[in-house]
Scaffold this motif. Structure first.
Motif, PDB file in Angstrom:
ATOM      1  N   ILE A  27       0.879  -1.078   0.063  1.00 31.53           N
ATOM      2  CA  ILE A  27       0.023  -0.054   0.032  1.00 31.53           C
ATOM      3  C   ILE A  27       0.819   1.393  -0.095  1.00 31.53           C
ATOM      4  CG2 ILE A  27      -1.554   1.268   1.326  1.00 31.53           C
ATOM      5  CD1 ILE A  27      -2.792  -1.119   2.380  1.00 31.53           C
ATOM      6  N   GLU A  28       0.546   2.198  -0.927  1.00 32.58           N
ATOM      7  CA  GLU A  28       1.274   3.496  -0.891  1.00 32.58           C
ATOM      8  C   GLU A  28       0.205   4.596  -0.853  1.00 32.58           C
ATOM      9  OE1 GLU A  28       3.982   6.072  -4.137  1.00 32.58           O
ATOM     10  OE2 GLU A  28       3.276   4.106  -4.801  1.00 32.58           O
ATOM     11  N   VAL A  29       0.294   5.587   0.165  1.00 29.89           N
ATOM     12  CA  VAL A  29      -0.493   6.789   0.022  1.00 29.89           C
ATOM     13  C   VAL A  29       0.398   7.501  -0.918  1.00 29.89           C
ATOM     14  CG1 VAL A  29      -1.347   8.577   1.370  1.00 29.89           C
ATOM     15  CG2 VAL A  29      -0.885   6.109   2.615  1.00 29.89           C
ATOM     16  N   VAL A  30      -0.284   7.838  -2.188  1.00 29.07           N
ATOM     17  CA  VAL A  30       0.208   8.961  -2.969  1.00 29.07           C
ATOM     18  C   VAL A  30      -0.063  10.416  -2.852  1.00 29.07           C
ATOM     19  CG1 VAL A  30       0.081   6.940  -4.771  1.00 29.07           C
ATOM     20  CG2 VAL A  30      -1.819   8.685  -4.535  1.00 29.07           C
ATOM     21  N   ALA A  31      -1.211  10.517  -1.925  1.00 25.80           N
ATOM     22  CA  ALA A  31      -1.317  12.054  -1.689  1.00 25.80           C
ATOM     23  C   ALA A  31      -2.299  12.212  -0.479  1.00 25.80           C
ATOM     24  CB  ALA A  31      -1.715  13.108  -2.929  1.00 25.80           C
ATOM     25  N   GLU A  32      -2.510  13.342   0.052  1.00 22.78           N
ATOM     26  CA  GLU A  32      -3.480  13.642   0.897  1.00 22.78           C
ATOM     27  C   GLU A  32      -4.093  15.192   0.479  1.00 22.78           C
ATOM     28  OE1 GLU A  32      -1.877  14.302   4.908  1.00 22.78           O
ATOM     29  OE2 GLU A  32      -0.634  12.742   4.688  1.00 22.78           O
ATOM     30  N   ASN A  45      -4.494  13.541 -11.849  1.00 14.00           N
ATOM     31  CA  ASN A  45      -3.309  13.362 -11.929  1.00 14.00           C
ATOM     32  C   ASN A  45      -2.704  12.238 -11.625  1.00 14.00           C
ATOM     33  OD1 ASN A  45      -3.393  15.990 -13.066  1.00 14.00           O
ATOM     34  ND2 ASN A  45      -3.079  16.983 -11.264  1.00 14.00           N
ATOM     35  N   LEU A  46      -2.996  11.504 -10.545  1.00  6.54           N
ATOM     36  CA  LEU A  46      -2.411  10.376  -9.774  1.00  6.54           C
ATOM     37  C   LEU A  46      -2.917   9.326 -10.118  1.00  6.54           C
ATOM     38  CD1 LEU A  46      -1.716  12.158  -6.300  1.00  6.54           C
ATOM     39  CD2 LEU A  46      -0.122  12.044  -8.228  1.00  6.54           C
ATOM     40  N   ALA A  47      -4.160   9.246 -10.473  1.00  2.08           N
ATOM     41  CA  ALA A  47      -4.936   7.657 -10.595  1.00  2.08           C
ATOM     42  C   ALA A  47      -4.801   6.784  -9.600  1.00  2.08           C
ATOM     43  CB  ALA A  47      -4.207   7.091 -12.071  1.00  2.08           C
ATOM     44  N   PRO A  48      -5.308   7.302  -8.436  1.00  2.00           N
ATOM     45  CA  PRO A  48      -4.983   6.263  -7.390  1.00  2.00           C
ATOM     46  C   PRO A  48      -6.045   5.183  -7.572  1.00  2.00           C
ATOM     47  CG  PRO A  48      -6.638   8.338  -7.003  1.00  2.00           C
ATOM     48  CD  PRO A  48      -5.828   8.488  -8.010  1.00  2.00           C
ATOM     49  N   THR A  49      -5.851   3.844  -6.709  1.00  2.00           N
ATOM     50  CA  THR A  49      -6.442   2.734  -6.988  1.00  2.00           C
ATOM     51  C   THR A  49      -7.618   2.885  -6.007  1.00  2.00           C
ATOM     52  OG1 THR A  49      -4.337   1.552  -6.887  1.00  2.00           O
ATOM     53  CG2 THR A  49      -6.339   0.285  -6.638  1.00  2.00           C
ATOM     54  N   VAL A  50      -7.432   3.445  -4.885  1.00  2.00           N
ATOM     55  CA  VAL A  50      -8.477   3.448  -3.995  1.00  2.00           C
ATOM     56  C   VAL A  50      -8.387   5.002  -3.217  1.00  2.00           C
ATOM     57  CG1 VAL A  50      -9.659   2.619  -1.700  1.00  2.00           C
ATOM     58  CG2 VAL A  50      -8.344   1.307  -3.381  1.00  2.00           C
ATOM     59  N   LYS A  70     -16.327   8.854 -10.021  1.00  2.00           N
ATOM     60  CA  LYS A  70     -17.073   7.874 -10.672  1.00  2.00           C
ATOM     61  C   LYS A  70     -17.267   8.091 -12.169  1.00  2.00           C
ATOM     62  CE  LYS A  70     -16.968   4.351  -9.291  1.00  2.00           C
ATOM     63  NZ  LYS A  70     -15.867   3.510  -8.987  1.00  2.00           N
ATOM     64  N   ARG A  71     -17.481   9.267 -12.633  1.00  2.00           N
ATOM     65  CA  ARG A  71     -17.951   9.875 -13.880  1.00  2.00           C
ATOM     66  C   ARG A  71     -16.802   9.800 -14.653  1.00  2.00           C
ATOM     67  NH1 ARG A  71     -19.475  15.874 -14.501  1.00  2.00           N
ATOM     68  NH2 ARG A  71     -17.132  16.121 -14.573  1.00  2.00           N
ATOM     69  N   ASP A  72     -15.535  10.466 -13.944  1.00  2.00           N
ATOM     70  CA  ASP A  72     -14.480  10.682 -14.882  1.00  2.00           C
ATOM     71  C   ASP A  72     -13.325   9.471 -14.772  1.00  2.00           C
ATOM     72  OD1 ASP A  72     -15.453  13.058 -15.392  1.00  2.00           O
ATOM     73  OD2 ASP A  72     -14.318  13.998 -13.769  1.00  2.00           O
ATOM     74  N   ARG A  73     -13.358   8.849 -13.628  1.00  4.49           N
ATOM     75  CA  ARG A  73     -12.169   7.755 -13.521  1.00  4.49           C
ATOM     76  C   ARG A  73     -12.978   6.491 -12.797  1.00  4.49           C
ATOM     77  NH1 ARG A  73      -8.071   5.180 -11.559  1.00  4.49           N
ATOM     78  NH2 ARG A  73      -6.305   4.874 -13.064  1.00  4.49           N
ATOM     79  N   PRO A  74     -14.031   5.862 -13.435  1.00  5.01           N
ATOM     80  CA  PRO A  74     -14.600   5.022 -12.809  1.00  5.01           C
ATOM     81  C   PRO A  74     -13.866   3.611 -12.285  1.00  5.01           C
ATOM     82  CG  PRO A  74     -15.074   4.817 -15.125  1.00  5.01           C
ATOM     83  CD  PRO A  74     -14.233   6.047 -14.656  1.00  5.01           C
ATOM     84  N   GLU A  75     -12.687   3.341 -12.831  1.00  6.47           N
ATOM     85  CA  GLU A  75     -11.783   2.513 -12.069  1.00  6.47           C
ATOM     86  C   GLU A  75     -11.203   2.604 -10.868  1.00  6.47           C
ATOM     87  OE1 GLU A  75      -8.968   4.335 -15.370  1.00  6.47           O
ATOM     88  OE2 GLU A  75     -11.102   4.206 -14.772  1.00  6.47           O
ATOM     89  N   THR A  76     -11.270   3.802 -10.290  1.00  6.55           N
ATOM     90  CA  THR A  76     -10.835   4.189  -8.926  1.00  6.55           C
ATOM     91  C   THR A  76     -11.992   3.945  -8.301  1.00  6.55           C
ATOM     92  OG1 THR A  76      -9.482   5.985  -9.840  1.00  6.55           O
ATOM     93  CG2 THR A  76     -10.254   6.116  -7.541  1.00  6.55           C
ATOM     94  N   GLU A  77     -11.664   2.963  -7.031  1.00  5.30           N
ATOM     95  CA  GLU A  77     -12.696   2.896  -5.992  1.00  5.30           C
ATOM     96  C   GLU A  77     -12.819   3.821  -4.917  1.00  5.30           C
ATOM     97  OE1 GLU A  77     -14.961   0.761  -6.896  1.00  5.30           O
ATOM     98  OE2 GLU A  77     -13.883  -0.789  -8.314  1.00  5.30           O
TER      99      GLU A  77
END
Length: 217
Positions: A27-32, A45-50, A70-77
């Motif tokens: 697990i990597e926290v990419v940003a807050e 910009n970062l395309a997080p997984t979750v 969910k509209r712009d990047r639905p693969e992010t949960e």
């Protein structure tokens, strides 16, 4: 690697979540982010997984951020974080396609498990929470009985989904592989015209596969 974005207007909450998640392998926290607008930009910009997303924030609300994600990047949960126990907030978040709904008082293990499950596209929406949702939508009924279209094995899988079980737990309970479970879940969603596991679990409760009083225990 599971890339996590933490969104909360309270610095202490963000720091606490970052600390506990960074202790976990894979697990990597990419940003807050302290607000909704910066969160929307970070997701782009970062395309997080979750995304761990606070429901109540000044300015752009958590629900608005969830809708945009969910509209712009639905693969992010998205896993919603909240101090509210009101059923209408829970229902609104799930309708907006949040994969899980966690109180801010949730223990460390539950938060980590929810993040890992979300990265797999699974929800750890516990039976008590699912039962609360059913109370809100219990009058919504399909036009015909779709359970007749499920095989006996698919009905077993749906029942375990309604009990809040993960794919691994279902596989163990039914003595089948996780890949077989995934295939059954996909078939169930297609046959019932549902979009995700959370909706399937709620539907199973609506159909009485798991009694509401049992789910609420």
């Amino acid at each position: 690697m599971i890339k996590v974005l933490i969104v909360d207007d309270h610095n202490v909450v963000r720091q606490g979540l970052r600390y506990l998640l960074e202790q976990e392998d894979g697990i990597e926290v990419v940003a807050e982010c302290p607000d909704g607008e910066s969160a929307i930009t970070a997701v782009q910009n970062l395309a997080p997984t979750v995304v761990l997303l606070d429901l109540f924030m000044p300015g752009t609300s958590g629900l608005d951020v969830l809708t945009r994600i969910k509209r712009d990047r639905p693969e992010t949960e998205v896993v919603m974080l909240t101090s509210s126990s009101a059923d209408e907030h829970l229902l609104a978040a799930v309708r907006a396609r949040a994969l899980a709904y966690l109180p801010k008082t949730a223990d460390v293990d539950h938060v980590v498990a929810s993040v890992r499950a979300a990265a797999r596209g699974e929800s750890l929406l516990d039976p008590r929470t699912a039962a609360r949702l059913v109370r809100e939508v219990r009058d919504t009924r399909p036009r015909r009985d779709p359970l007749n279209h499920l095989s006996p094995r698919e009905t077993q899988v749906l029942t375990l989904l309604a009990r809040g079980k993960s794919n691994r737990e279902i596989a163990r309970a039914l003595a089948i592989t996780e890949e077989t479970v995934k295939a059954h879940v996909s078939s169930i969603l297609a046959k019932l015209h549902l979009t995700d596991r959370t909706q399937a679990a709620i539907f199973g409760l609506q159909q009485g596969l798991v009694p509401l009083n049992e789910a609420l225990e």
